[in-house]
Write an enzyme that holds these catalytic residues in place. Structure first.
Site, PDB file in Angstrom:
ATOM      1  N   HIS A 120     -28.356 -60.588 -21.532  1.00  0.00           N
ATOM      2  CA  HIS A 120     -29.544 -60.915 -22.340  1.00  0.00           C
ATOM      3  C   HIS A 120     -29.236 -61.853 -23.501  1.00  0.00           C
ATOM      4  O   HIS A 120     -30.053 -61.984 -24.411  1.00  0.00           O
ATOM      5  CB  HIS A 120     -30.210 -59.616 -22.841  1.00  0.00           C
ATOM      6  CG  HIS A 120     -30.786 -58.776 -21.737  1.00  0.00           C
ATOM      7  ND1 HIS A 120     -31.081 -57.431 -21.868  1.00  0.00           N
ATOM      8  CD2 HIS A 120     -31.109 -59.103 -20.453  1.00  0.00           C
ATOM      9  CE1 HIS A 120     -31.565 -56.971 -20.724  1.00  0.00           C
ATOM     10  NE2 HIS A 120     -31.581 -57.963 -19.848  1.00  0.00           N
ATOM     11  N   CYS A 128     -31.680 -74.958 -29.167  1.00  0.00           N
ATOM     12  CA  CYS A 128     -32.677 -75.953 -29.569  1.00  0.00           C
ATOM     13  C   CYS A 128     -33.825 -75.926 -28.553  1.00  0.00           C
ATOM     14  O   CYS A 128     -33.579 -76.032 -27.346  1.00  0.00           O
ATOM     15  CB  CYS A 128     -32.027 -77.335 -29.631  1.00  0.00           C
ATOM     16  SG  CYS A 128     -33.205 -78.646 -29.979  1.00  0.00           S
ATOM     17  N   GLY A 189     -25.093 -45.760 -21.858  1.00  0.00           N
ATOM     18  CA  GLY A 189     -26.032 -45.993 -22.955  1.00  0.00           C
ATOM     19  C   GLY A 189     -27.166 -46.938 -22.654  1.00  0.00           C
ATOM     20  O   GLY A 189     -27.550 -47.716 -23.507  1.00  0.00           O
TER      21      GLY A 189
HETATM   22  C1  BJW Z   1     -26.851 -43.380 -26.013  1.00  0.00           C
HETATM   23  C2  BJW Z   1     -26.427 -43.072 -27.292  1.00  0.00           C
HETATM   24  C3  BJW Z   1     -25.049 -42.879 -27.472  1.00  0.00           C
HETATM   25  C4  BJW Z   1     -28.557 -43.346 -27.367  1.00  0.00           C
HETATM   26  N1  BJW Z   1     -24.221 -42.994 -26.429  1.00  0.00           N
HETATM   27  N2  BJW Z   1     -26.010 -43.487 -25.002  1.00  0.00           N
HETATM   28  C5  BJW Z   1     -38.938 -55.191 -11.719  1.00  0.00           C
HETATM   29  C6  BJW Z   1     -39.784 -54.110 -11.857  1.00  0.00           C
HETATM   30  C7  BJW Z   1     -40.613 -54.002 -12.981  1.00  0.00           C
HETATM   31  C8  BJW Z   1     -40.608 -54.959 -13.988  1.00  0.00           C
HETATM   32  C9  BJW Z   1     -39.765 -56.030 -13.838  1.00  0.00           C
HETATM   33  C10 BJW Z   1     -38.952 -56.140 -12.722  1.00  0.00           C
HETATM   34  N3  BJW Z   1     -38.227 -57.271 -12.837  1.00  0.00           N
HETATM   35  C11 BJW Z   1     -38.544 -57.862 -14.027  1.00  0.00           C
HETATM   36  C12 BJW Z   1     -39.493 -57.138 -14.635  1.00  0.00           C
HETATM   37  C13 BJW Z   1     -40.116 -57.427 -15.968  1.00  0.00           C
HETATM   38  C14 BJW Z   1     -39.210 -57.047 -17.116  1.00  0.00           C
HETATM   39  C15 BJW Z   1     -38.887 -55.554 -17.067  1.00  0.00           C
HETATM   40  O1  BJW Z   1     -37.848 -55.130 -16.612  1.00  0.00           O
HETATM   41  N4  BJW Z   1     -39.767 -54.734 -17.588  1.00  0.00           N
HETATM   42  C16 BJW Z   1     -39.536 -53.294 -17.591  1.00  0.00           C
HETATM   43  C17 BJW Z   1     -39.640 -52.772 -19.031  1.00  0.00           C
HETATM   44  C18 BJW Z   1     -40.450 -52.624 -16.635  1.00  0.00           C
HETATM   45  N5  BJW Z   1     -37.986 -57.827 -17.104  1.00  0.00           N
HETATM   46  C19 BJW Z   1     -37.941 -59.051 -17.615  1.00  0.00           C
HETATM   47  O2  BJW Z   1     -38.928 -59.570 -18.128  1.00  0.00           O
HETATM   48  C20 BJW Z   1     -36.633 -59.796 -17.512  1.00  0.00           C
HETATM   49  N6  BJW Z   1     -36.880 -61.071 -16.951  1.00  0.00           N
HETATM   50  C21 BJW Z   1     -37.006 -61.280 -15.637  1.00  0.00           C
HETATM   51  O3  BJW Z   1     -36.730 -60.419 -14.816  1.00  0.00           O
HETATM   52  O4  BJW Z   1     -37.487 -62.524 -15.307  1.00  0.00           O
HETATM   53  C22 BJW Z   1     -38.065 -62.693 -14.030  1.00  0.00           C
HETATM   54  C23 BJW Z   1     -39.380 -61.895 -13.975  1.00  0.00           C
HETATM   55  C24 BJW Z   1     -40.235 -61.879 -15.043  1.00  0.00           C
HETATM   56  C25 BJW Z   1     -41.434 -61.131 -14.995  1.00  0.00           C
HETATM   57  C26 BJW Z   1     -41.741 -60.381 -13.854  1.00  0.00           C
HETATM   58  C27 BJW Z   1     -40.852 -60.405 -12.776  1.00  0.00           C
HETATM   59  C28 BJW Z   1     -39.657 -61.177 -12.840  1.00  0.00           C
HETATM   60  C29 BJW Z   1     -36.076 -60.067 -18.905  1.00  0.00           C
HETATM   61  C30 BJW Z   1     -35.665 -58.816 -19.596  1.00  0.00           C
HETATM   62  C31 BJW Z   1     -35.159 -59.154 -20.995  1.00  0.00           C
HETATM   63  C32 BJW Z   1     -34.973 -57.897 -21.813  1.00  0.00           C
HETATM   64  N7  BJW Z   1     -34.869 -58.254 -23.161  1.00  0.00           N
HETATM   65  C33 BJW Z   1     -34.715 -57.174 -24.137  1.00  0.00           C
HETATM   66  C34 BJW Z   1     -35.120 -57.636 -25.535  1.00  0.00           C
HETATM   67  C35 BJW Z   1     -34.259 -58.676 -26.087  1.00  0.00           C
HETATM   68  C36 BJW Z   1     -34.750 -58.968 -27.453  1.00  0.00           C
HETATM   69  C37 BJW Z   1     -33.685 -58.712 -28.486  1.00  0.00           C
HETATM   70  O5  BJW Z   1     -32.740 -57.937 -28.309  1.00  0.00           O
HETATM   71  O6  BJW Z   1     -33.856 -59.301 -29.526  1.00  0.00           O
HETATM   72  O7  BJW Z   1     -33.379 -56.675 -24.080  1.00  0.00           O
HETATM   73  S1  BJW Z   1     -35.706 -55.748 -23.847  1.00  0.00           S
HETATM   74  C38 BJW Z   1     -34.566 -54.622 -24.488  1.00  0.00           C
HETATM   75  O8  BJW Z   1     -34.343 -53.677 -23.431  1.00  0.00           O
HETATM   76  C39 BJW Z   1     -33.247 -55.394 -24.723  1.00  0.00           C
HETATM   77  C40 BJW Z   1     -32.249 -54.511 -24.010  1.00  0.00           C
HETATM   78  O9  BJW Z   1     -31.120 -55.252 -23.618  1.00  0.00           O
HETATM   79  C41 BJW Z   1     -33.053 -53.950 -22.857  1.00  0.00           C
HETATM   80  C42 BJW Z   1     -32.483 -52.682 -22.296  1.00  0.00           C
HETATM   81  O10 BJW Z   1     -32.530 -51.659 -23.241  1.00  0.00           O
HETATM   82  P1  BJW Z   1     -31.377 -50.578 -23.265  1.00  0.00           P
HETATM   83  O11 BJW Z   1     -30.094 -51.213 -23.547  1.00  0.00           O
HETATM   84  O12 BJW Z   1     -31.456 -49.753 -22.046  1.00  0.00           O
HETATM   85  O13 BJW Z   1     -31.765 -49.749 -24.596  1.00  0.00           O
HETATM   86  P2  BJW Z   1     -32.789 -48.540 -24.777  1.00  0.00           P
HETATM   87  O14 BJW Z   1     -33.091 -48.431 -26.211  1.00  0.00           O
HETATM   88  O15 BJW Z   1     -33.934 -48.644 -23.849  1.00  0.00           O
HETATM   89  O16 BJW Z   1     -31.967 -47.257 -24.296  1.00  0.00           O
HETATM   90  C43 BJW Z   1     -30.858 -46.764 -25.023  1.00  0.00           C
HETATM   91  C44 BJW Z   1     -30.226 -45.659 -24.216  1.00  0.00           C
HETATM   92  O17 BJW Z   1     -29.067 -45.246 -24.887  1.00  0.00           O
HETATM   93  C45 BJW Z   1     -31.117 -44.434 -24.058  1.00  0.00           C
HETATM   94  O18 BJW Z   1     -31.087 -44.011 -22.693  1.00  0.00           O
HETATM   95  C46 BJW Z   1     -30.451 -43.381 -24.937  1.00  0.00           C
HETATM   96  O19 BJW Z   1     -30.578 -42.055 -24.435  1.00  0.00           O
HETATM   97  C47 BJW Z   1     -29.017 -43.845 -24.919  1.00  0.00           C
HETATM   98  N8  BJW Z   1     -28.206 -43.476 -26.083  1.00  0.00           N
HETATM   99  N9  BJW Z   1     -27.512 -42.976 -28.133  1.00  0.00           N
HETATM  100  C48 BJW Z   1     -24.737 -43.256 -25.212  1.00  0.00           C
HETATM  101  N10 BJW Z   1     -24.536 -42.538 -28.715  1.00  0.00           N
END
Ligand code: BJW
Length: 244
Positions: A120, A128, A189
């Site tokens: 990501h 740019c 995580g």
């Molecule tokens: C601990 C802990 C400890 C706590 N030890 N653990 C297929 C199906 C459905 C939807 C889609 C699909 N394909 C694409 C999509 C659309 C979309 C998507 O996935 N949406 C879903 C929400 C449904 N995906 C996209 O848009 C992606 N693009 C793409 O696929 O382009 C083509 C396309 C577009 C549209 C439609 C179809 C195709 C791009 C995704 C970009 C994600 N960007 C973000 C934000 C960045 C902004 C920024 O950072 O400034 O990235 S979203 C946000 O979530 C961030 C993260 O990297 C990402 C994942 O989150 P993560 O890391 O899992 O964090 P949390 O907070 O959710 O979870 C934390 C976990 O840690 C928890 O489980 C806790 O329990 C645990 N935890 N303490 C261990 N101490």
């Protein structure tokens, strides 16, 4: 947690030659970086689509950059924790080890991981909007908000993949190839709901990999995991390392 699970995970890892790890925001939680979802998560205070989307940036680049400036200042004060450090150590002892992260905080490279795919992007890089040129930017705080390209004066944006944007296809291709090739995938995580990252462990499992999940809470991946270790990554990973 079942006390036998730590030695079991260590045993699986010790025997493996090709290991991939997929990390998410949870691994940096113990460093003080807020996760996205969950009770103290960033999306509790801010709506994702208001700040992490191309539409939000087009509407109000200053607002979006103020949010990133705040996060950059926060992350600049954070250091890798024992979870990051353990994964960096394993890169040196496991013959073929690759780390795939969804995190943009840069804490894995700071811990010493080099074989890294940042799915990501990275919060310390800017791009740019005019010509797509990517450069490092470590200014904390930013000198101007929104920052502008020193070469052409166009807006700079964070080099981060927002919702609805395509990931770098070369990076995604390498991540899927590593997932198909690994014998073991560690999933640490992540809420395992954001695609395509969330598809990687399922792809690895289909190709025959053993899936080890480390997370205090269950996720949609949990039913597919061979070993589920419930707890914080900064504690569980060093415990596995002690048995390694
Ligand atoms: C601990 C802990 C400890 C706590 N030890 N653990 C297929 C199906 C459905 C939807 C889609 C699909 N394909 C694409 C999509 C659309 C979309 C998507 O996935 N949406 C879903 C929400 C449904 N995906 C996209 O848009 C992606 N693009 C793409 O696929 O382009 C083509 C396309 C577009 C549209 C439609 C179809 C195709 C791009 C995704 C970009 C994600 N960007 C973000 C934000 C960045 C902004 C920024 O950072 O400034 O990235 S979203 C946000 O979530 C961030 C993260 O990297 C990402 C994942 O989150 P993560 O890391 O899992 O964090 P949390 O907070 O959710 O979870 C934390 C976990 O840690 C928890 O489980 C806790 O329990 C645990 N935890 N303490 C261990 N101490």
């Amino acid at each position: 947690m079942d006390g036998e699970l730590i030695p079991k995970a260590a045993d699986i890892l010790r025997k493996a030659k090709r290991v991939a790890a997929l990390t998410g925001a949870g691994i940096s939680a113990e460093s003080g970086v807020p996760t996205f979802r969950g009770k103290d998560g960033l999306w509790r205070q801010f709506r994702a689509e208001d700040l992490a989307s191309p539409e939000a940036f087009a509407r109000d680049p200053k607002l979006v950059w103020e949010w990133y400036d705040w996060r950059r200042r926060l992350i600049a004060g954070c250091a890798p924790n024992p979870g990051h450090n353990t994964l960096a150590k394993w890169e040196k002892v496991i013959p073929d080890f690759i780390l795939i992260t969804q995190n943009v905080d840069g804490l894995h490279p700071l811990a010493g991981t080099t074989n890294l795919l940042e799915l990501h992007g990275n919060i310390w890089k800017v791009r740019c909007v005019n010509d797509g040129a990517v450069s490092d930017n470590r200014d904390v705080p930013l000198r101007e908000i929104p920052p502008r390209c020193p070469d052409c004066g166009a807006l700079l944006r964070p080099h981060i993949v927002w919702f609805g944007e395509m990931l770098d296809q070369a990076v995604v291709g390498r991540a899927f190839a590593a997932s198909a090739a690994c014998e073991v995938m560690l999933v640490v995580g992540t809420s395992a709901i954001v695609h395509p990252a969330a598809s990687l462990p399922l792809y690895a499992a289909e190709a025959g990999a053993v899936i080890i999940e480390i997370n205090p809470d269950p996720t949609p991946l949990t039913p597919h995991a061979d070993v589920s270790l419930r707890g914080p990554a900064g504690e569980i990973l060093p415990l596995i390392d002690r048995e390694f």
